[in-house]
Design a protein around this motif. Structure first.
Motif, mmCIF file in Angstrom:
data_model
loop_
_atom_site.group_PDB
_atom_site.id
_atom_site.type_symbol
_atom_site.label_atom_id
_atom_site.label_comp_id
_atom_site.label_asym_id
_atom_site.label_seq_id
_atom_site.Cartn_x
_atom_site.Cartn_y
_atom_site.Cartn_z
ATOM 1 N N UNK A 199 -6.971 1.484 7.212
ATOM 2 C CA UNK A 199 -6.856 1.344 6.065
ATOM 3 C C UNK A 199 -5.970 0.324 5.485
ATOM 4 N N UNK A 200 -4.882 0.011 6.086
ATOM 5 C CA UNK A 200 -4.185 -1.061 5.606
ATOM 6 C C UNK A 200 -4.760 -2.276 5.773
ATOM 7 N N UNK A 201 -5.486 -2.428 6.669
ATOM 8 C CA UNK A 201 -6.475 -3.581 6.885
ATOM 9 C C UNK A 201 -7.476 -3.636 6.050
ATOM 10 N N UNK A 202 -8.169 -2.409 5.388
ATOM 11 C CA UNK A 202 -8.770 -2.495 4.015
ATOM 12 C C UNK A 202 -8.207 -2.914 2.924
ATOM 13 N N UNK A 203 -6.978 -2.612 2.693
ATOM 14 C CA UNK A 203 -5.860 -3.017 1.812
ATOM 15 C C UNK A 203 -5.814 -4.516 1.790
ATOM 16 N N UNK A 258 1.023 -1.069 -0.256
ATOM 17 C CA UNK A 258 0.136 0.014 -0.158
ATOM 18 C C UNK A 258 0.979 1.275 -0.015
ATOM 19 N N UNK A 259 1.188 1.855 -1.212
ATOM 20 C CA UNK A 259 1.927 2.926 -1.445
ATOM 21 C C UNK A 259 0.979 4.281 -1.700
ATOM 22 N N UNK A 260 0.741 5.101 -0.400
ATOM 23 C CA UNK A 260 -0.339 6.104 -0.304
ATOM 24 C C UNK A 260 0.064 7.165 -1.256
ATOM 25 N N UNK A 261 1.532 7.447 -1.481
ATOM 26 C CA UNK A 261 2.014 8.456 -2.128
ATOM 27 C C UNK A 261 1.680 8.359 -3.601
ATOM 28 N N UNK A 262 2.087 7.057 -4.010
ATOM 29 C CA UNK A 262 1.557 6.916 -5.495
ATOM 30 C C UNK A 262 0.264 6.723 -5.992
ATOM 31 N N UNK A 263 -0.599 6.272 -4.926
ATOM 32 C CA UNK A 263 -2.012 5.934 -5.258
ATOM 33 C C UNK A 263 -2.542 7.371 -5.184
ATOM 34 N N UNK A 264 -2.454 8.154 -4.160
ATOM 35 C CA UNK A 264 -2.980 9.357 -3.918
ATOM 36 C C UNK A 264 -2.775 10.267 -5.104
ATOM 37 N N UNK A 265 -1.450 10.451 -5.620
ATOM 38 C CA UNK A 265 -1.240 11.296 -6.787
ATOM 39 C C UNK A 265 -1.725 10.637 -7.889
ATOM 40 N N UNK A 266 -1.845 9.217 -8.337
ATOM 41 C CA UNK A 266 -2.522 8.946 -9.339
ATOM 42 C C UNK A 266 -3.995 9.362 -9.444
ATOM 43 N N UNK A 284 -9.305 7.764 -2.208
ATOM 44 C CA UNK A 284 -7.925 7.425 -2.948
ATOM 45 C C UNK A 284 -7.918 5.768 -2.956
ATOM 46 N N UNK A 285 -7.894 5.317 -1.569
ATOM 47 C CA UNK A 285 -7.486 3.953 -1.589
ATOM 48 C C UNK A 285 -8.898 3.200 -2.022
ATOM 49 N N UNK A 286 -10.054 3.757 -1.959
ATOM 50 C CA UNK A 286 -11.271 3.177 -2.333
ATOM 51 C C UNK A 286 -11.299 3.082 -4.011
ATOM 52 N N UNK A 287 -10.998 4.179 -4.287
ATOM 53 C CA UNK A 287 -10.985 4.065 -6.064
ATOM 54 C C UNK A 287 -9.859 3.088 -6.377
ATOM 55 N N UNK A 288 -8.824 3.066 -5.802
ATOM 56 C CA UNK A 288 -7.471 2.049 -6.307
ATOM 57 C C UNK A 288 -8.053 0.670 -5.915
ATOM 58 N N UNK A 289 -8.495 0.300 -5.162
ATOM 59 C CA UNK A 289 -9.274 -0.861 -5.015
ATOM 60 C C UNK A 289 -10.235 -1.237 -5.570
ATOM 61 N N UNK A 296 -17.218 -4.874 -2.616
ATOM 62 C CA UNK A 296 -17.641 -3.582 -3.319
ATOM 63 C C UNK A 296 -18.400 -2.952 -2.557
ATOM 64 N N UNK A 297 -19.332 -3.199 -1.893
ATOM 65 C CA UNK A 297 -20.303 -2.256 -1.164
ATOM 66 C C UNK A 297 -19.631 -1.546 0.108
ATOM 67 N N UNK A 298 -18.635 -2.298 0.339
ATOM 68 C CA UNK A 298 -17.921 -1.888 1.529
ATOM 69 C C UNK A 298 -16.987 -0.477 1.100
ATOM 70 N N UNK A 299 -16.488 -0.739 -0.210
ATOM 71 C CA UNK A 299 -15.583 -0.079 -0.900
ATOM 72 C C UNK A 299 -16.729 1.264 -1.077
ATOM 73 N N UNK A 300 -17.688 1.292 -1.489
ATOM 74 C CA UNK A 300 -18.738 2.416 -1.953
ATOM 75 C C UNK A 300 -19.136 3.187 -0.510
ATOM 76 N N UNK A 301 -19.334 2.634 0.693
ATOM 77 C CA UNK A 301 -19.667 3.308 1.691
ATOM 78 C C UNK A 301 -18.253 3.971 2.307
ATOM 79 N N UNK A 302 -17.103 3.261 2.087
ATOM 80 C CA UNK A 302 -15.818 3.914 2.435
ATOM 81 C C UNK A 302 -15.367 5.035 1.845
#
Length: 813
Positions: A625-629, A4-12, A721-726, A709-715
């Motif tokens: 967030x790491x757990x969700x990842x 989980x590379x937050x810098x790369x994911x969030x910038x993307x 950023x992490x929800x969009x990536x996953x 997927x439903x979990x990602x939608x409410x998150x």
């Protein structure tokens, strides 16, 4: 497992959202519109600290949920950039406020974008942009045309260091809020806006909007609507011969009353909300500024004492004088008395700080028996406190020649400031024509560029020193004229900014009527608790005025108004540069990620309350967030599917055929709770419920792809950023932002077990856990075998047992 590379994911994803205009509101759409709004920020030189983004993220959660619910969402951003801090910085450094403001807004913009807030940046506005304040000046001219803008000489709060007038809210503890210098009172000619003409509507129309109760209360307290009576009390000299006269009394049958033989020296018009208590009035109080005091100077025997007190009060603000926790002070006007018109009795006359010349009539009758404030004052100065029967309010008012009236505490708005960094007021002063408005075609009147921002010693704006700019021609007679050198307060641009967001690039009018009809009123406006009184009142006033001119389609600007608490420094003290406890969000984003910061700020405590920051505690949001990842990785890498289409976690050893029902049930309960909590701004408990769900998902042997997927939608509103990536790695081609907010299955949120109360003869004595489908006979048997019940029965048989399904069971003995 992929890191989980937050810098790369969030910038993307920030690049993706900006490139694709993901958060741009559409002026034409078949979707229902939704306008969510924050108080646009003041861009200070220090940049954001971690407390600033709290409201942006809170309304971002609302806005993102609305998009998933199928709305065309307008969530705009801009800058409230005029004001004293930038001017003071210019005075100190000699730097042009324009340059400073641009630098500050560039910093704020970069920082806010790094947080992934879903603002529509295409509508960005700035109150210091001439293209914007052209319309602020235009609105002022409409006030002027209708007689609602005028000049008057009034006493203002004056800061001798900043050399400018201050509003009451800019004075704290008798000192200038900005520099700490003791404030003086000065008589000065000021521009005023006649907000009092809208007082009745500003009060009444609060019934029609969805504001928090405390916000409505603060509005109504400031407006101060009071129904009562105006009654004249004659003022006489008390040196004259008096005589006693036996006469019938309205309330006591027969009694002795003292009458003055003196002719009245004048009269004080008293405003009272309790004319029914007039027989209990034991003294009269005038505001220290009351005009009668100077007129009666020769009759007041202790004039030096009175004059000294009046001068002391001059430098106190109205807020200080009327504070409930403040000890009230006063001085008797010796040598004169007032005559109570109800019973002709003489009562003493006082001046006191708690009576304001600007409220009511500046004079009150004091009834200590029925008013706590009057009683405290009477006790302090050993004044009479008598108990007299109440009378009919209207009949006594009528009998003494008074009249029933409605009064307001609200005063007209002092609209000018003696500053450089504000909107120029678009009028000129001509010796022949007087005050002349600048023609609308000549707007905007821009601020001139100058080298010296120092205020003048005469109390005028720094603009007064710029003769080239000041000297002009009268638009009416073409003769010699001078520009107005006072500027508008920073409240001006913030009173209508929400309207400009609707049509920010329009050069012909402040906003197109069709767009105003589509977008307004604002559906949900959130801001700080400190702005729920004056800023909100001023913007409601401007909006109502524009509505009366047929320029906006609604009478109120905002359907809903909520408020958030501050994020304090560690230890619960206010974040400030001087205390060295300011936390820069840049460092948090760099170390932990924007999603971690967002989740932590929403989880830290109730949104409506002030809470203390803790850098140590932020790690909990990161771990969530790491757990969700990790869960997402398990779902993504699995390629095994059973006959039910369940995605398996990639555990060796074959195929599973049983769905984990406990996760599905918990998911549906979580969807329901998060959906409801977001609407109530209970963001902290929404996140808490998602943390519980993530823990159960991580434990579960099987997690359905659709459930995840439903979990990602409410998150996603909280951690976009992490929800969009996953979401993307699950194979979804479109953004999670254009998916649909999940619904919950009512059957799956029903509890299998519930707790019921056991009553004995109607009193609760114990509790019992039962299955929701358990039959009544089984519940009765279990109740009678309960140890606590057996103790209370003491061997007696139950006469009757009453069971209310899934709620309670009552044993009657």
């Amino acid at each position: 497992m992929k890191e989980y590379d937050h810098k790369k994911i969030e910038k993307k994803w920030q690049i993706f959202w900006e490139k694709n205009g993901t958060y741009h509101a559409q002026n034409k759409s078949k979707k229902p519109k939704y306008y969510s709004l924050i108080e646009f920020p003041y861009p200070s030189g220090d940049g954001l600290h971690v407390g600033h983004p709290r409201p942006y993220i809170g309304m971002d959660v609302i806005s993102r949920k609305r998009r998933l619910e199928g709305c065309n969402v307008l969530y705009p951003i801009g800058w409230d950039a005029f004001g004293l801090p930038t001017e003071n910085f210019a005075i100190k450094t000699g730097k042009d406020p324009r340059v400073v403001t641009k630098k500050n807004t560039d910093t704020f913009r970069r920082q806010i974008k790094s947080l992934g807030v879903s603002f529509d940046w295409s509508r960005e506005i700035n109150t210091t942009d001439p293209k914007y304040y052209k319309w602020t000046q235009w609105i002022f001219l409409q006030f002027l045309k209708k007689g609602l803008a005028y000049k008057a000489k009034i006493a203002i709060n004056w800061c001798p260091k900043d050399k400018t007038g201050l509003a009451n809210e800019e004075v704290v503890g008798g000192c200038c809020e900005r520099c700490g210098t003791p404030v003086e009172k000065r008589e000065k000619e000021q521009w005023m806006l006649a907000i009092t003409k809208y007082a009745e509507r500003l009060d009444k129309d609060l019934d029609d909007v969805d504001y928090l109760p405390q916000i409505k209360l603060s509005q109504r307290n400031w407006i101060g609507r009071s129904e009562g009576a105006e009654i004249d009390f004659n003022i006489v000299a008390n040196r004259a011969e008096t005589f006693s006269k036996t006469a019938p009394s309205e309330t006591e049958g027969h009694g002795t009353h003292t009458f003055s033989k003196n002719s009245p020296l004048g009269f004080a018009k008293v405003f009272t909300t309790r004319p029914d208590t007039i027989f209990g009035a034991t003294y009269l109080v005038l505001a220290p500024e009351h005009e009668l005091i100077q007129k009666l100077k020769k009759q007041i025997k202790n004039w030096s004492e009175v004059e000294k007190y009046v001068n002391e009060i001059k430098n106190k603000t109205d807020i200080e004088r009327t504070a409930e926790d403040k000890t009230k002070t006063g001085v008797e006007l010796k040598g004169i008395k007032a005559i109570n018109p109800a019973n002709e009795e003489e009562i003493s006359v006082w001046i006191a700080d708690y009576v304001l010349a600007t409220y009511g009539t500046g004079a009150i009758m004091a009834v200590p028996e029925h008013d706590e404030r009057d009683r405290d004052f009477a006790t302090k100065y050993s004044l009479p406190i008598i108990n007299k029967p109440l009378v009919d309010a209207r009949e006594i008012t009528k009998k003494v020649g008074g009249k029933m009236v409605t009064k307001f505490k609200l005063r007209d708005w002092v609209f000018s400031r003696q500053r450089y960094w504000g909107e120029p007021i678009p009028v000129v002063h001509c010796e022949k024509c007087g005050i002349v408005p600048v023609p609308e075609k000549d707007l905007p009147i821009e601020l001139p560029k100058v080298k010296n921002y120092q205020p003048t010693d005469s109390g005028e704006s720094p603009l007064a020193n710029i003769s080239k700019w000041v000297n002009t021609k009268c638009p009416k007679c073409k003769g010699v004229a001078k520009r107005e050198t006072d500027t508008m307060p920073n409240w001006a641009g913030s009173s209508w900014y929400y309207l400009r967001y609707v049509d920010p690039k329009n050069k012909k009018i402040f906003a197109d009527k069709k767009l105003l009809k589509y977008w307004t009123p604002v559906d949900w406006y959130n801001g700080g608790n400190e702005h729920t009184t004056l800023h909100l009142l001023y913007s409601r006033f401007w909006h109502k005025f524009l509505y009366d001119q047929g320029l906006v389609p609604t009478a109120e600007p905002y359907k809903k108004r909520t408020a958030h608490g501050m994020i304090l420094g560690e230890g619960g003290v206010k974040m400030s540069k001087s205390l060295g406890n300011v936390i820069n969000p840049d460092e948090i984003v760099k170390t932990y990620g924007a999603d971690t910061l967002r989740v932590y700020e929403m989880f830290i405590g109730p949104f409506s309350q002030s809470v203390a920051w803790s850098t140590e505690s932020i790690i909990g949001a990161r771990r969530f967030i790491e757990k969700v990842w990790r869960i997402g990785f398990r779902v993504q890498v699995s390629k095994q599917k059973n006959s039910s289409g369940l995605t398996l976690p990639g555990v060796p050893g074959g195929t599973h055929t049983v769905q984990n029902s406990s996760v599905s049930k918990l998911l549906n309960k979580t969807i329901k709770k998060v959906s409801e909590d977001i609407e109530d701004t209970h963001f902290n408990t929404a996140i808490s419920s998602m943390m519980i769900l993530a823990t159960e998902m991580e434990k579960a042997e099987i997690v359905r792809r659709e459930d995840y997927k439903k979990f990602l939608q409410i998150l996603s509103p909280f951690a976009p950023h992490v929800a969009e990536e996953l979401w993307s790695t699950l194979g979804e081609k479109k953004s999670v932002n254009v998916s649909i907010w999940p619904t919950w299955d009512k059957k799956l949120i029903e509890d299998e077990e519930v707790k019921i109360m056991i009553q004995i003869n109607g009193k609760v004595r114990a509790e019992l856990m039962i299955n929701v489908d358990e039959n009544e006979e089984s519940i009765k048997r279990r109740t009678l075998s309960d140890e606590v019940v057996m103790k209370y029965l003491e061997g007696r048989e139950a006469k009757r047992i009453v069971y209310v399904k899934n709620r309670l069971i009552n044993v009657v003995v």
